[in-house]
Design a protein around this motif. Structure first.
Motif, PDB file in Angstrom:
ATOM      1  N   ASP A   1     -23.830  34.686  81.888  1.00  0.00           N
ATOM      2  CA  ASP A   1     -23.974  35.907  81.319  1.00  0.00           C
ATOM      3  C   ASP A   1     -25.731  36.519  81.851  1.00  0.00           C
ATOM      4  OD1 ASP A   1     -21.754  36.101  81.049  1.00  0.00           O
ATOM      5  OD2 ASP A   1     -21.547  35.965  78.955  1.00  0.00           O
ATOM      6  N   ALA A   2     -26.248  35.379  81.170  1.00  0.00           N
ATOM      7  CA  ALA A   2     -27.817  35.696  81.103  1.00  0.00           C
ATOM      8  C   ALA A   2     -28.773  36.176  82.480  1.00  0.00           C
ATOM      9  CB  ALA A   2     -28.450  34.725  80.468  1.00  0.00           C
ATOM     10  N   ALA A   3     -28.214  35.540  83.466  1.00  0.00           N
ATOM     11  CA  ALA A   3     -28.302  35.813  84.924  1.00  0.00           C
ATOM     12  C   ALA A   3     -27.599  37.130  85.182  1.00  0.00           C
ATOM     13  CB  ALA A   3     -27.825  34.506  85.328  1.00  0.00           C
TER      14      ALA A   3
ATOM     15  N   GLY B   1     -39.112  37.545  75.621  1.00  0.00           N
ATOM     16  CA  GLY B   1     -38.653  38.361  75.957  1.00  0.00           C
ATOM     17  C   GLY B   1     -37.006  38.697  76.243  1.00  0.00           C
ATOM     18  N   ALA B   2     -36.258  37.131  76.333  1.00  0.00           N
ATOM     19  CA  ALA B   2     -35.029  36.898  76.801  1.00  0.00           C
ATOM     20  C   ALA B   2     -34.048  37.532  75.664  1.00  0.00           C
ATOM     21  CB  ALA B   2     -34.382  34.826  76.480  1.00  0.00           C
TER      22      ALA B   2
ATOM     23  N   ARG C   1     -37.880  29.741  70.809  1.00  0.00           N
ATOM     24  CA  ARG C   1     -39.515  30.114  70.800  1.00  0.00           C
ATOM     25  C   ARG C   1     -40.118  30.767  71.809  1.00  0.00           C
ATOM     26  NH1 ARG C   1     -42.365  30.590  65.459  1.00  0.00           N
ATOM     27  NH2 ARG C   1     -44.159  30.742  67.121  1.00  0.00           N
ATOM     28  N   ARG C   2     -40.455  30.257  73.181  1.00  0.00           N
ATOM     29  CA  ARG C   2     -40.266  29.991  74.276  1.00  0.00           C
ATOM     30  C   ARG C   2     -40.338  31.318  75.265  1.00  0.00           C
ATOM     31  NH1 ARG C   2     -39.698  28.800  79.378  1.00  0.00           N
ATOM     32  NH2 ARG C   2     -37.930  27.741  78.932  1.00  0.00           N
TER      33      ARG C   2
ATOM     34  N   ALA D   1     -33.687  37.666  69.285  1.00  0.00           N
ATOM     35  CA  ALA D   1     -33.772  38.818  70.542  1.00  0.00           C
ATOM     36  C   ALA D   1     -34.338  39.794  70.285  1.00  0.00           C
ATOM     37  CB  ALA D   1     -32.393  38.019  71.730  1.00  0.00           C
ATOM     38  N   ARG D   2     -34.683  40.203  70.890  1.00  0.00           N
ATOM     39  CA  ARG D   2     -34.706  41.769  70.990  1.00  0.00           C
ATOM     40  C   ARG D   2     -34.018  42.597  71.812  1.00  0.00           C
ATOM     41  NH1 ARG D   2     -40.274  40.005  73.935  1.00  0.00           N
ATOM     42  NH2 ARG D   2     -41.642  39.685  72.364  1.00  0.00           N
TER      43      ARG D   2
END
Length: 164
Positions: free
Chosen positions: A88-90, A26-27, A20-21, A161-162
């Motif tokens: 990947d996220a980084a 916006g992750a 949720r955090r 995720a958006r």
């Protein structure tokens, strides 16, 4: 058994809170998948280590080691995937094929954990008579499965995720 249930409840709530955090911040999908996989890996690792210590130091059950290896093996896979998704996220990347595989595995885990819980109840493995040598393992299996089902379900049907 109560300690096991509460521990698994805490793991599930922490995983939900973390997801949720991240959604609120916006992750992207990779970050969410990594976080969820990390939470799942924690449950699997805890289950394996819990059985290892229980059946090496407190109780005796000859089949303990197979479940320890399975739990720790799945934990390693979850944590490895989490690390991959974190990278990947980084880097701002999204590996669609890996996310698709992770989704299918999450669906399988969700169904498998529900089936396992129902099966344990039908087979009278839960609640288990404490005079049986595997009573502690059954508590770990049942409540661990519940935590994994909650984490899997939340990943599949909770906040997403958006997309850009």
């Amino acid at each position: 058994m109560l300690v096991t249930a509460l521990t698994c409840l805490v793991f599930a709530l922490l995983g939900i809170w973390q997801r949720r955090r991240l959604v609120a911040a916006g992750a992207g999908e990779a970050a969410l998948a990594g976080s969820t996989s990390s939470s799942m890996g924690l449950v699997w690792a805890w289950a394996g280590l819990c059985m290892l210590f229980t059946y090496q130091l407190v109780l005796s059950w000859h089949e303990w080691w197979q479940y320890v290896l399975a739990g720790l093996g799945v934990a390693a896979l979850c944590l490895g995937f989490a690390a991959m998704m974190g990278k990947d996220a980084a880097a701002g990347r999204t590996d669609e094929p890996m996310l698709k595989i992770a989704r299918y595995l999450t669906i399988g885990q969700f169904a498998g954990m529900l089936i396992a819980m129902v099966g344990m109840y039908i087979d009278n493995k839960m609640p288990r008579d404490p005079s049986e040598p595997d009573w502690a393992a059954n508590a770990v299996f049942f409540f661990g499965a519940a935590a994994l089902a909650v984490l899997s379900g939340y990943a599949l049907w909770g906040p997403q995720a958006r997309r850009a």
